[in-house]
Design an enzyme around this catalytic site. Structure first.
Site, mmCIF file in Angstrom:
data_model
loop_
_atom_site.group_PDB
_atom_site.id
_atom_site.type_symbol
_atom_site.label_atom_id
_atom_site.label_comp_id
_atom_site.label_asym_id
_atom_site.label_seq_id
_atom_site.Cartn_x
_atom_site.Cartn_y
_atom_site.Cartn_z
ATOM 1 C CB VAL A 9 8.986 -62.863 -60.778
ATOM 2 C CG1 VAL A 9 10.293 -62.127 -60.508
ATOM 3 C CG2 VAL A 9 8.030 -62.704 -59.605
ATOM 4 C CB SER A 10 6.883 -65.774 -65.101
ATOM 5 O OG SER A 10 8.067 -66.520 -64.922
ATOM 6 C CB THR A 11 7.120 -68.855 -60.871
ATOM 7 O OG1 THR A 11 8.400 -68.539 -60.291
ATOM 8 C CG2 THR A 11 7.334 -69.340 -62.297
ATOM 9 C CD GLN A 14 10.924 -66.634 -61.567
ATOM 10 O OE1 GLN A 14 9.875 -66.171 -61.986
ATOM 11 N NE2 GLN A 14 11.974 -66.830 -62.344
#
Length: 214
Positions: A9-11, A14
């Site tokens: 996940v990029s953040t 999340q």
């Protein structure tokens, strides 16, 4: 021979749980779960991610790598295609949960290789194009929001959040029916159709109302 799940996940806000849940629901079991959290798939190559590098070190011939879709490997065309080709050259089988794709480097038939490589290229290009479209929509929404100091022109607060949008898009990719998606995501059928038919508007709404993102 071992089976690996790679999730990303990029953040940091999340969660990774839904990627493993989807994989298990599709019938996969794993010897190893490798996950990168808060790492961009656009700007950080697979080999430079903490867990991505570990995955490169661990995979051996005969192993199977499972990902939700190729965009978990990355959202940069060159990085994704290079990563998959490297794994296939080692004798690793790559499988996706969405669409149930299987990429195997064992074939020596030139026609099969050409079809396989073309499909990998198409999926990698799609992942990058989706990332670019999302980023552009977010920029437009943020710019619009900044231009309205009192927030009175942001429109109605969306009835969905980022987590629900991810669920809807994942299920759409698996050709799940609209009614079932509405039930699983907790959204109305009308909202599911809106997310499906207007991805740019969806991203703008999330950008204008960031407190709804999860």
């Amino acid at each position: 021979m071992a089976t690996f799940l790679y999730a990303r996940v990029s953040t940091t806000e999340q969660t990774l749980d839904h990627q493993r849940t989807q994989a298990e629901a599709a019938g996969f079991t794993f010897d190893h779960v490798i996950a990168d959290k808060g790492v961009s798939g656009v700007s950080v190559p697979m080999r430079e991610r903490p867990e991505g590098k570990r995955l490169f070190d661990m995979l051996r011939a005969g192993d199977t790598l499972v990902v939700r879709w190729v965009d978990r490997l990355g959202r940069n065309y060159l990085d994704v295609t290079d990563t998959i080709k490297t794994f296939l050259s080692r004798g690793v089988i790559v499988r996706t949960i969405i669409n149930g794709m299987t990429f195997d480097g064992s074939t020596k038939d030139p026609m099969q290789m050409a079809v396989r490589d073309a499909l990998i290229a198409f999926m990698a290009a799609t992942a990058q194009a989706q990332a670019e479209a999302t980023k552009e929509a977010q920029r437009a929404g943020i710019a619009h929001a900044k231009g309205k100091d009192d927030g009175s022109y942001r429109g109605r607060k969306p009835s969905f959040d980022r987590k629900q949008v991810v669920i809807v898009r994942d299920l759409l990719g698996k050709n799940t029916g609209i009614s079932e998606i509405a039930k699983l995501s907790g959204l109305s059928r009308q909202t599911v159709y809106r997310i499906k038919d207007d991805p740019e508007g969806t991203e703008k709404a999330l950008a204008l109302w960031p407190e709804r993102e999860m």
